[in-house]
Design an enzyme around this catalytic site. Sequence first.
Site, PDB file in Angstrom:
ATOM      1  N   GLU A 271      45.815  57.788  38.085  1.00 17.16           N
ATOM      2  CA  GLU A 271      46.103  57.675  39.511  1.00 17.16           C
ATOM      3  C   GLU A 271      46.723  58.953  40.065  1.00 17.16           C
ATOM      4  O   GLU A 271      46.414  59.378  41.182  1.00 17.16           O
ATOM      5  CB  GLU A 271      47.045  56.491  39.743  1.00 17.16           C
ATOM      6  CG  GLU A 271      47.239  56.118  41.200  1.00 17.16           C
ATOM      7  CD  GLU A 271      48.090  54.870  41.335  1.00 17.16           C
ATOM      8  OE1 GLU A 271      47.549  53.814  41.722  1.00 17.16           O
ATOM      9  OE2 GLU A 271      49.298  54.942  41.027  1.00 17.16           O
TER      10      GLU A 271
ATOM     11  N   GLU B  67      43.976  61.400  40.452  1.00 20.50           N
ATOM     12  CA  GLU B  67      43.163  60.988  41.600  1.00 20.50           C
ATOM     13  C   GLU B  67      43.844  61.354  42.912  1.00 20.50           C
ATOM     14  O   GLU B  67      43.210  61.869  43.851  1.00 20.50           O
ATOM     15  CB  GLU B  67      42.919  59.481  41.528  1.00 20.50           C
ATOM     16  CG  GLU B  67      42.045  58.932  42.648  1.00 20.50           C
ATOM     17  CD  GLU B  67      41.906  57.424  42.593  1.00 20.50           C
ATOM     18  OE1 GLU B  67      41.053  56.884  43.321  1.00 20.50           O
ATOM     19  OE2 GLU B  67      42.652  56.764  41.816  1.00 20.50           O
TER      20      GLU B  67
ATOM     21  N   CYS C 151      47.665  48.397  41.731  1.00 24.42           N
ATOM     22  CA  CYS C 151      48.219  47.669  40.586  1.00 24.42           C
ATOM     23  C   CYS C 151      48.384  46.188  40.867  1.00 24.42           C
ATOM     24  O   CYS C 151      48.327  45.367  39.950  1.00 24.42           O
ATOM     25  CB  CYS C 151      49.584  48.234  40.209  1.00 24.42           C
ATOM     26  SG  CYS C 151      49.564  49.960  39.714  1.00 24.42           S
TER      27      CYS C 151
ATOM     28  N   SER D 140      43.202  53.229  45.433  1.00 25.03           N
ATOM     29  CA  SER D 140      42.922  53.947  44.190  1.00 25.03           C
ATOM     30  C   SER D 140      41.853  53.196  43.420  1.00 25.03           C
ATOM     31  O   SER D 140      41.819  51.963  43.408  1.00 25.03           O
ATOM     32  CB  SER D 140      44.190  54.048  43.339  1.00 25.03           C
ATOM     33  OG  SER D 140      43.886  54.431  42.013  1.00 25.03           O
TER      34      SER D 140
ATOM     35  N   LYS E 107      47.496  37.307  38.402  1.00 28.16           N
ATOM     36  CA  LYS E 107      46.866  38.066  37.325  1.00 28.16           C
ATOM     37  C   LYS E 107      45.760  37.277  36.623  1.00 28.16           C
ATOM     38  O   LYS E 107      44.813  37.863  36.107  1.00 28.16           O
ATOM     39  CB  LYS E 107      47.921  38.532  36.318  1.00 28.16           C
ATOM     40  CG  LYS E 107      48.772  39.705  36.798  1.00 28.16           C
ATOM     41  CD  LYS E 107      47.955  40.978  36.892  1.00 28.16           C
ATOM     42  CE  LYS E 107      48.788  42.172  37.290  1.00 28.16           C
ATOM     43  NZ  LYS E 107      48.000  43.418  37.346  1.00 28.16           N
TER      44      LYS E 107
ATOM     45  N   GLU F 232      42.851  38.016  38.628  1.00 29.87           N
ATOM     46  CA  GLU F 232      42.382  39.382  38.397  1.00 29.87           C
ATOM     47  C   GLU F 232      41.573  39.488  37.110  1.00 29.87           C
ATOM     48  O   GLU F 232      40.507  40.117  37.092  1.00 29.87           O
ATOM     49  CB  GLU F 232      43.572  40.340  38.329  1.00 29.87           C
ATOM     50  CG  GLU F 232      43.165  41.786  38.102  1.00 29.87           C
ATOM     51  CD  GLU F 232      44.352  42.721  37.930  1.00 29.87           C
ATOM     52  OE1 GLU F 232      44.282  43.859  38.409  1.00 29.87           O
ATOM     53  OE2 GLU F 232      45.356  42.318  37.317  1.00 29.87           O
TER      54      GLU F 232
ATOM     55  N   GLU G  29      34.028  42.404  37.544  1.00 28.96           N
ATOM     56  CA  GLU G  29      34.037  43.814  37.143  1.00 28.96           C
ATOM     57  C   GLU G  29      35.027  44.116  36.031  1.00 28.96           C
ATOM     58  O   GLU G  29      35.020  45.220  35.472  1.00 28.96           O
ATOM     59  CB  GLU G  29      34.339  44.705  38.355  1.00 28.96           C
ATOM     60  CG  GLU G  29      35.680  44.467  39.023  1.00 28.96           C
ATOM     61  CD  GLU G  29      35.647  43.410  40.106  1.00 28.96           C
ATOM     62  OE1 GLU G  29      36.524  43.441  40.988  1.00 28.96           O
ATOM     63  OE2 GLU G  29      34.743  42.548  40.073  1.00 28.96           O
TER      64      GLU G  29
ATOM     65  N   CYS H 133      57.427  43.157  40.960  1.00 33.64           N
ATOM     66  CA  CYS H 133      57.077  42.167  39.935  1.00 33.64           C
ATOM     67  C   CYS H 133      58.274  41.381  39.421  1.00 33.64           C
ATOM     68  O   CYS H 133      58.093  40.272  38.896  1.00 33.64           O
ATOM     69  CB  CYS H 133      56.381  42.859  38.774  1.00 33.64           C
ATOM     70  SG  CYS H 133      54.900  43.779  39.258  1.00 33.64           S
TER      71      CYS H 133
END
Length: 474
Positions: free
Chosen positions: A163, A166, A183, A203, A242, A245, A250, A387
């Site tokens: 990141e 990037e 994230c 990102s 999560k 996710e 993908e 978190c």
Amino acid sequence: MLSSEPIIHIDPELCTGCRRCAAVCPVDAITGEPGQPQEVDAHRCVICGQCVQICTAYAPDHLESADSLKAKRLQRGQLPSVREPLFAAYSTGQALGVKRALANPALYKVVQCAPAIRVSLAEEFGLPLGTLTPGKMAAALRRLKFDRIYDTNFGADVTIMEEGTELIGRVMSGERLPMFTSCCPAWVKHAETAAPELLDHLSSCKSPMQMVGALVKTYGAKQDGVDPAKIYSVAVMPCTCKEFECSREEMEVDGLREVDVVITTRELAHLIKDAGIDFVNLPDEPFDSPLGLYSGAGSIFGVTGGVMEAAIRTGYELVTHETIPNLQLDFVRGEEGLRTATVQLGELELKVAVVAGLKHVSEILNQVKAGHCPYHFIEVMGCPEGCVSGGGQPKLLLETLRKTAYQARKSSVYRHDSHQQVRKSHENPAIIKLYKDFLGEPLGHVPHHLLHTKYQSREKEVSPISAGREGGKL
């Protein structure tokens, strides 16, 4: 395909209609009349679990039959041994499946733990708020019969390498700015639903959890001499989103799911108690190498501003080729809300913003849409203080304890960082070896294949009724 099964639920038999859940929902996904059972709009819901944290309506044991309680626990995916109250708002659990997998000798069981777990898990065993227990956590996971104990913090260090590179490339080219962090899956889902035209600004990095998952079934499998198809990859997360996710289409590597299942902090505590493990008296044990070694920068991903601080620690040195003068970057640390700053990286003036709590992101999204957002890099975390305040963390029934608990957990995270011998991601020797032996250069061919992703518009999935409500569009 994205998971079609809802993860966040409100039990209409238990809901009292107090609407505390609706008050904390950052995307107006909870509807219903006061005094009546509430409902969750699954399309709009970002699965942050703040409703689960705030809910205090529960099924009193003396008013419910044993069979009824047992049936509800099974429906929720809870272990039969769980003795905590059944609250109206809940997230579907995965502990039952994980327990079965741990007893299967044909599987190679690998686990990773998010940064925030080690500063909250101990609360489930009566220890003071914010008690730091990485060693006991690793020991408990070994006694649960996991074959490898790895760490999401390692993935956080990898994320900074990818990141940060990037970001520097985008700033130098002036393209697709500002760049948002990626994230937090609740934030990503919200962006896909409410601002799909801005997805190029995120990102392309996968989250640290998914990066570790991809590396477990490639680099880690090769290191251990294990068939990737036999690896059962578990992630312990403070986040109820999560599980969503890891189910995304993908999020796979070479035809295999990167992370097979996610359990929350509370579910890990349930598994430890179910196995009869005396957590409080466990010795401290290390994580396994190489995917269990991390820097202080990796550990601070668990708090709001942590991703930004870790990125600046590395970005400063990549740009200036000089040692950053101060590793404690107080200007990005804080609580819920929006914080901004200007960071001088040599001759480069980097304007940054930190968003803690998804309800605070609307203003910035509107600025980006209008083409006059002043920032280069923006961290967004869906939960109020990052978190440590996630929906899967230990439940805090007393509102007066909430701020105390969050502060104790954050202080513990920063203390853990300050005690690490290595405090910058790019100086983690395991990260240096990973790139030298396996990944090559950040943003190169192998990292692009394993560690980066694309996003998709979910705008079409919003029902006409939902889209018309106030707050449905940003």
